[in-house]
Design a protein around this motif. Structure first.
Motif, PDB file in Angstrom:
ATOM      1  N   ASN A   1       0.851  -1.198   0.000  1.00 14.40           N
ATOM      2  CA  ASN A   1       0.000   0.000   0.000  1.00 14.40           C
ATOM      3  C   ASN A   1       0.883   1.244   0.000  1.00 14.40           C
ATOM      4  O   ASN A   1       1.432   1.632   1.020  1.00 14.40           O
ATOM      5  CB  ASN A   1      -0.903  -0.052   1.247  1.00 14.40           C
ATOM      6  N   CYS A   2       1.019   1.865  -1.187  1.00 14.44           N
ATOM      7  CA  CYS A   2       1.748   3.131  -1.335  1.00 14.44           C
ATOM      8  C   CYS A   2       0.775   4.196  -1.820  1.00 14.44           C
ATOM      9  O   CYS A   2       1.073   4.961  -2.751  1.00 14.44           O
ATOM     10  CB  CYS A   2       2.902   2.982  -2.326  1.00 14.44           C
ATOM     11  N   ALA A   3      -0.407   4.251  -1.207  1.00 15.11           N
ATOM     12  CA  ALA A   3      -1.504   5.065  -1.720  1.00 15.11           C
ATOM     13  C   ALA A   3      -1.474   6.511  -1.250  1.00 15.11           C
ATOM     14  O   ALA A   3      -2.416   7.262  -1.517  1.00 15.11           O
ATOM     15  CB  ALA A   3      -2.850   4.426  -1.354  1.00 15.11           C
TER      16      ALA A   3
ATOM     17  N   CYS B   1      -3.679   6.246   1.986  1.00 16.96           N
ATOM     18  CA  CYS B   1      -3.055   5.038   2.518  1.00 16.96           C
ATOM     19  C   CYS B   1      -3.774   4.481   3.742  1.00 16.96           C
ATOM     20  O   CYS B   1      -3.881   3.261   3.897  1.00 16.96           O
ATOM     21  CB  CYS B   1      -1.580   5.292   2.819  1.00 16.96           C
TER      22      CYS B   1
ATOM     23  N   HIS C   1       2.022  -1.710   4.538  1.00 15.39           N
ATOM     24  CA  HIS C   1       1.412  -0.389   4.402  1.00 15.39           C
ATOM     25  C   HIS C   1       2.464   0.696   4.630  1.00 15.39           C
ATOM     26  O   HIS C   1       3.213   0.641   5.613  1.00 15.39           O
ATOM     27  CB  HIS C   1       0.296  -0.184   5.434  1.00 15.39           C
TER      28      HIS C   1
ATOM     29  N   LEU D   1       2.388   4.222   5.722  1.00 16.21           N
ATOM     30  CA  LEU D   1       1.383   5.093   6.339  1.00 16.21           C
ATOM     31  C   LEU D   1       1.847   6.542   6.493  1.00 16.21           C
ATOM     32  O   LEU D   1       1.043   7.407   6.805  1.00 16.21           O
ATOM     33  CB  LEU D   1       0.979   4.531   7.706  1.00 16.21           C
TER      34      LEU D   1
END
Length: 426
Positions: free
Chosen positions: A224-226, A230, A396, A398
């Motif tokens: 998860n590199c959102a 994130c 993740h 974060l």
């Protein structure tokens, strides 16, 4: 980045798990900013043959934080010894310059000035000198006359010159990373094909996601590199992240063409140690032009690039987080000053004039804003370093604060290392 819609939470997650015996790839990476793409690149280099798919809801890479910053290659001088920020920045700055040179990406190592304009800033400036020397960064102390020799229109009581700072085109970096990822037989999906709406994890069966176009993709691990989303992605995966993203909008101005001669290179104020923001600074970009800013105001949406961009559901989520109210109580004076500078051009100009006294309101025109994904803990403290978390089949990211773009290559390798450990346990 990846968006999470309210309707996605009502989808039948059990349907995603059907046929989970067939894997579409080894690792799914969510987010095609420079950190996500660096991670995918590192995964393909760490273990050639690893099947990687990058998912991005936008029509191309680097549409948010990566493509909306000032383009500075940071030296690492601000960051405490031993922190991930310091470690990644010191290594990443040299690697970014080398990467740009190898791939023909516009860049320049210009050096920068950090300028003290008030007497109370002098101890902090001297502390930065010592920190720079601890890090092995080339720094030189400057008096007023030497400041003028570097920047004739900049005024200050004292300054330091940091030799390893530069500028580059991070959008071009991201595009090149995307090309390298595809050359390694990885896949990058954009738009509806890259917008994640459901995540399903099953012990021993990996992870599956459904995208907005209805496609289901199954993998052994998910990274998860959102960025701005994130924490939402972490919750969608069934994890409970310790921090929530608080979006801060950084508003920039730029000097009109006729006044660009006022700034030769990069000029920064002495940062306030209470905040992980660097204040209003002056940046001559690699393609020309001089950016001024940013300030830092609360955004009213995760992608809130203007005051008119408001997402009530996202605001409600922030209001429900105790850290929001604690940070507001603790820092309301600072925030009020930033909002005043956002809404008042004279106030913003006055902040710029502390270092650049020749500038006038007429010399500044609005430039595109950026939004910083700042992680905030439940106690209201701002997370000031990189923050990673791992869950079943997932890694993740974060918090990826500045200098994430500068340090994206070593950060990508660190995330790839963590993802490889997850794969080994899968």
């Amino acid at each position: 980045m990846v968006g999470v819609t309210s309707t996605s939470r009502r989808l039948d997650r059990s349907a995603v798990g059907k046929g989970a015996g067939r894997l579409d790839c080894d690792v799914l990476v969510i987010g095609a900013g420079v950190v996500g793409l660096s991670t995918a690149y590192a995964l393909t280099r760490r273990a050639p043959g690893t099947r990687v798919t990058v998912l991005e809801k936008e029509p191309g890479p680097a549409r948010h934080q990566t493509g909306r910053n000032s383009g500075v290659i940071h030296s690492g001088i601000y960051y405490p010894p031993g922190s991930l920020k310091a470690r990644f920045a010191l290594r990443g700055a040299a690697e970014m310059v080398k990467f740009c040179a190898e791939h023909g990406i516009p860049h320049e190592v210009t050096g920068k000035l950090i300028v003290a304009t008030e007497h109370e800033e002098l101890p902090r400036l001297h502390a930065l000198i010592q920190r720079g020397r601890q890090h092995g960064i080339p720094v030189r102390e400057l008096g007023p006359a030497q400041i003028s020799a570097h920047e004739p229109h900049v005024r200050g009581l004292a300054a330091i010159h940091v030799g390893t700072t530069g500028v580059c085109d991070y959008l071009a970096v991201a595009r090149q990373l995307a090309r390298l990822v595809r050359d390694a037989d990885a896949e990058v999906r954009y738009g509806a094909a890259g917008q994640v709406t459901v995540i399903d994890r099953r012990p021993g069966r990996g992870v599956a996601v459904r995208t907005a176009d209805g496609t289901v993709l199954r993998a052994r691990a998910l990274v998860n590199c959102a960025g701005l989303h994130c924490d939402s992605i972490a919750r969608l995966a069934g994890d409970a992240p310790q921090a929530r993203i608080f979006p801060f909008r950084g508003e920039y101005a730029e000097l009109v063409h006729e006044r660009e001669h006022l700034v030769r290179g990069l000029v920064y104020p002495v940062p306030d140690p209470a905040f992980p923001f660097l204040g209003v600074h002056l940046t001559r970009g690699v393609h020309g032009g001089v950016h001024v800013g940013p300030n830092a105001v609360p955004a009213l949406a995760r992608e809130g690039y203007t005051w008119s961009a408001v997402r009530p559901a996202e605001l409600a989520g922030l209001a429900a987080h105790p850290g929001t109210w604690r940070i507001a109580r603790r820092h309301w004076r600072y925030g009020a000053g930033e909002i005043r500078r956002s809404l008042s051009r004279p106030s913003f100009t006055a902040a710029v004039r502390r270092m650049l006294p020749d500038v006038t309101e007429a010399d500044l025109r609005p430039a595109p804003a950026g939004v910083r994904a700042q992680a905030v803990l439940r106690d209201g403290s701002l997370v000031d370093d990189f923050l990673f978390a791992e869950g079943p089949h997932t890694v993740h990211v974060l918090n990826a604060p500045s200098p994430a773009a500068t340090a994206s290559l070593p950060i990508g390798r660190e995330i790839a290392r963590r993802a490889s450990a997850v794969l080994a346990d899968a």
